[in-house]
Every structure is written in C-alpha cells, then in structure tokens.
Write an enzyme that holds these catalytic residues in place. Structure first.
Site, mmCIF file in Angstrom:
data_model
loop_
_atom_site.group_PDB
_atom_site.id
_atom_site.type_symbol
_atom_site.label_atom_id
_atom_site.label_comp_id
_atom_site.label_asym_id
_atom_site.label_seq_id
_atom_site.Cartn_x
_atom_site.Cartn_y
_atom_site.Cartn_z
ATOM 1 N N GLU A 87 27.514 5.353 -32.422
ATOM 2 C CA GLU A 87 28.320 4.643 -31.444
ATOM 3 C C GLU A 87 28.323 5.404 -30.124
ATOM 4 O O GLU A 87 28.331 6.634 -30.093
ATOM 5 C CB GLU A 87 29.748 4.479 -31.967
ATOM 6 N N CYS A 105 29.215 13.956 -38.806
ATOM 7 C CA CYS A 105 29.574 15.291 -38.328
ATOM 8 C C CYS A 105 29.916 16.158 -39.525
ATOM 9 O O CYS A 105 30.501 15.689 -40.495
ATOM 10 C CB CYS A 105 30.789 15.205 -37.395
ATOM 11 N N CYS A 113 37.048 17.872 -39.327
ATOM 12 C CA CYS A 113 38.404 18.098 -38.820
ATOM 13 C C CYS A 113 39.344 17.081 -39.470
ATOM 14 O O CYS A 113 38.987 15.913 -39.643
ATOM 15 C CB CYS A 113 38.429 17.983 -37.297
ATOM 16 N N CYS A 158 40.014 13.523 -37.865
ATOM 17 C CA CYS A 158 38.907 12.797 -37.212
ATOM 18 C C CYS A 158 38.149 11.932 -38.211
ATOM 19 O O CYS A 158 37.694 12.420 -39.249
ATOM 20 C CB CYS A 158 37.952 13.786 -36.551
HETATM 21 N N1 SAH Z 1 32.833 17.686 -32.010
HETATM 22 C C1 SAH Z 1 33.345 17.792 -30.658
HETATM 23 C C2 SAH Z 1 33.542 16.418 -30.029
HETATM 24 C C3 SAH Z 1 34.615 15.639 -30.737
HETATM 25 S S1 SAH Z 1 35.377 14.260 -30.004
HETATM 26 C C4 SAH Z 1 34.654 18.552 -30.680
HETATM 27 O O1 SAH Z 1 35.201 18.778 -31.755
HETATM 28 O O2 SAH Z 1 35.121 18.938 -29.620
HETATM 29 C C5 SAH Z 1 36.356 14.778 -28.709
HETATM 30 C C6 SAH Z 1 37.815 15.114 -29.026
HETATM 31 O O3 SAH Z 1 38.497 14.112 -29.763
HETATM 32 C C7 SAH Z 1 37.928 16.398 -29.815
HETATM 33 O O4 SAH Z 1 38.837 17.253 -29.206
HETATM 34 C C8 SAH Z 1 38.461 15.900 -31.134
HETATM 35 O O5 SAH Z 1 39.150 16.884 -31.825
HETATM 36 C C9 SAH Z 1 39.333 14.750 -30.707
HETATM 37 N N2 SAH Z 1 39.724 13.864 -31.800
HETATM 38 C C10 SAH Z 1 39.132 13.717 -33.001
HETATM 39 N N3 SAH Z 1 39.820 12.839 -33.756
HETATM 40 C C11 SAH Z 1 40.859 12.409 -33.020
HETATM 41 C C12 SAH Z 1 41.901 11.470 -33.248
HETATM 42 N N4 SAH Z 1 41.999 10.788 -34.390
HETATM 43 N N5 SAH Z 1 42.805 11.277 -32.265
HETATM 44 C C13 SAH Z 1 42.701 11.931 -31.093
HETATM 45 N N6 SAH Z 1 41.717 12.804 -30.821
HETATM 46 C C14 SAH Z 1 40.809 13.054 -31.768
#
Ligand code: SAH
Length: 368
Positions: free
Chosen positions: A102, A122, A126, A129
């Site tokens: 996406e 990924c 986390c 996520c």
């Molecule tokens: N892998 C990278 C990019 C991730 S997306 C990273 O971890 O930084 C960008 C941001 O969105 C990251 O800070 C991630 O932690 C956050 N994120 C992930 N899931 C989320 C959610 N459900 N709600 C809000 N932010 C989220």
C-alpha cells in the site's frame, strides 16, 4: 568440430526500472552504445512516465529495437484506490510476483506527500501496528520503491508538481537498507524526479547498525525515530527490537547523528491510553530528549481490531503535549489522515497475502 549452438535461449530480459543511471550507462557502454543514452532512457521512464521503448522518440530505431528485445520496465499495477473524506488516497499496488503493498497520498498544503512502503509486511512486530501482524513477507526492490512514486504521480497527474516523501508505509526502511538507499538515489537523480533529500523523511524503529551507516551516507534524508516510550521497560513491551537496541543507545546515536543546518530529528511517539500517556511519561520523555536537537511528534493511536490498545482522550493528548511544550520542546500532534479508509499510520495491511491468526482476526473485523 562443434557447431554453433543456436538453440540456447536468449538471455533473460533485464528490468530497466531497477537500474540507477550510472549502472545503465555502464550497461549500454558494454554494448557499445553511447553513455548519454542512459540519461535519455532514465528521463523517459522516471520523468515522463513512458515505459514503451517505441515511444522513446529521441532514441534511434536501432536502440529502441535493442530495448524491446533485451529489456523491459516493470511497474506496479494499481489494484485498488480509495479516497478518504479528508482527501487522502490509499493505493493498493500489485507487484510482479503477485504480492501487494500500500502507498498513500496525503494532499496537505503546502506540501503534497507520498507515504511509501519499503517491505511487504514488516519483521519488527510493534505491539500497536497492524503491518507488524503480517510478519515480513519480503523486501521491496529499489525499482518497486521508486515504482510507487512513478505510479502515484501518474495516477494523480502530479508528474510536474513538488512532493515530499515519507518512508512510513509498510516495512522498516533500515531493515531493507541497500534497496531503500538505492531508491532514494534514483529519486534524487536530476534526470528523474530530481528529489531533494530535504523532501524525504525516513522513519525507523532504531536499527542501530543501519542507522550508523545512514549517518555516513551521501544521500541524507530527514530522520524520524519511533521512540514511543521513555524507559526500556515500557518500550520493550511495545517495540520488540528495544531488547536489542535500548533507549539510551538510540538517544546516543541520535546525538551523534550529523544534522544539516536548521534540521532536527523527529521523535515519533504513539500515545496509548494508560500505557505511555501519563504526565510522568511526558516529563521523562522531555528529560530524555532534551540533549538532542529534536522535535516530538505525538501520534494518538489509530485503533484497529486486533490491536490491544486504545487511543487516549483529546484531553490526555493535550496534557501530554503541554508538558513537553512547557519543557521547551517543539511538539506537534500528528493529524490522523485517511482513517476512514484504513490508510493512517499503522493501518496498512494488505488482506489475504500471508495470513497470520492475528491478521485473519483483523481482516474479519474490517469486513464486518
Ligand atoms: N517502520 C518505521 C515506519 C513505520 S510507520 C518505523 O517504525 O518508524 C510510521 C509511524 O507510525 C511509526 O512511528 C509507527 O510506530 C507509527 N504507528 C504504527 N502503528 C500505529 C498505529 N496503530 N497508530 C498510530 N501510529 C502508528
């Protein structure tokens, strides 16, 4: 006497979308073709969005025939496109092997932004996520990362407009370091999109060895670090990688990171109700990042089925932000864009490719 073997298959065709301009130059030179043709071909593909050699009118007929015979240009295919009430658009893109990713267009003024994926799925997992629930399916190639920009600029008729890029789609960009950096070099090529590094933000969970490499890279994007908690005990629960590279090490690496004039590191902090959103967390966070040239971007959780956390109230978010501001930090609260089409942070997941139990659960809830 041996007869010449005429039955051997022609060499398999090479994908021009994967080649940086210098590599294309070398390839052409090895076939006795002038180097400057590489710039022309690169321009057709990346700046003009033309992938059919027969339409590359400033090339000789001979060269066009060579391109048709020995090369091709792979381009992701739009498999779905949804538009949010706020103008955000989510694209589902199909790749050559049938995998899907996406990419999101965020039409904020003055900056138009493309949010790109760097991996299918990924590996970081986390806790909040959705993409992490897919696990890592595979890395994207540089051509597939750049391909997202080629497809989106074409679909949105934005080829000649300025845009920013955030590597915040599916995947951890530093876990796919080489292809991500190659993609950024290709995007920066003056014969292509000519994108300035200042317009690119790379967001990472803090893979330290790759972060050290990035600190020495010639192409230096803006850096965003997904911090999410001020202590190892809390962060370890949210970001499994924290067990390997802890909070203190990450902050140290940030202090050493070479920043350009006027630029700062962004600390992203997902706010989870009752988990990391207390006034004490805010004070600890303020203290932790005080020595880093930085700003804090608070992201109230985008809740989803299968994610065992809740979004804090607006009051809790404001209280948290105020404590940081009182400690003289620059703080912003990320507007959540495209939540109605599941295009917001952490909501990118492509249903139906590798189905873990958690993903099945999420998919069920989505379609319900
Ligand atoms: N892998 C990278 C990019 C991730 S997306 C990273 O971890 O930084 C960008 C941001 O969105 C990251 O800070 C991630 O932690 C956050 N994120 C992930 N899931 C989320 C959610 N459900 N709600 C809000 N932010 C989220």
């Amino acid at each position: 006497m041996f007869e010449r073997d005429t039955s051997t298959k022609p060499p398999s065709r090479q994908d021009l979308a994967e080649l940086e301009r210098p590599a294309l130059e070398a390839l052409l030179a090895s076939r006795g073709i002038e180097r400057f043709r590489a710039g022309q071909i690169f321009r057709w593909i990346h700046r003009r969005g033309v992938t059919d050699p027969d339409a590359m009118t400033d090339l000789s007929h001979e060269l066009r025939a060579v391109l048709v015979r020995d090369f091709y240009v792979s381009t992701p295919v739009i498999g779905g496109r949804e538009r949010s009430v706020d103008g955000t658009e989510k694209f589902v893109l199909g790749l050559a092997d049938g995998r899907r990713i996406e990419s999101v267009f965020i039409p904020d003024t003055p900056a138009m932004t493309f949010c790109l994926s760097t991996q299918v799925g990924c590996a970081m997992d986390c806790a909040f996520c959705l993409t992490g629930k897919m696990g890592l399916v595979r890395n994207l190639t540089a051509g597939e990362i750049v391909g997202q920009v080629r497809v989106l600029t074409e679909a949105l008729v934005m080829r000649d407009e300025r845009f920013n890029i955030v590597l915040m789609g599916m995947g951890e960009p530093l876990h796919n370091y080489d292809e991500t950096m190659k993609a950024l070099r290709m995007l920066a090529d003056p014969h292509g999109f000519n994108l300035s590094p200042r317009r690119v933000t790379l967001s990472t969970v803090g893979l330290l060895p790759a972060l050290e490499r990035l600190a020495r890279a010639p192409f230096m994007p803006n850096l965003a670090i997904s911090l999410h908690a001020p202590t190892d005990a809390q962060r370890g629960e949210l970001v499994p990688l924290n067990k390997k590279y802890g909070v203190a090490e990450i902050i140290d690496a940030c202090k050493r990171f070479p920043l350009k004039k006027r630029s700062r590191i962004t600390f992203e902090y997902v706010l989870l109700a009752g988990v990391n959103d207390s006034p004490q967390d805010a004070r600890r966070l303020a203290k932790l990042v005080a020595g880093v040239k930085s700003k804090v971007n608070l992201i109230p959780l985008n809740a989803a089925a299968g994610i065992p956390f809740e979004r804090p109230s607006d009051e809790a978010v404001n209280r948290f932000a105020q404590i940081l501001a009182d400690a003289h930090l620059t703080v912003s609260v990320r507007k959540s864009r495209g939540r109605d089409i599941r295009a917001a942070c952490g909501q990118l997941i492509v249903e139906g490719q590798k189905r873990s139990p958690a993903q099945r659960l999420a998919t069920l809830a989505f379609s319900g």
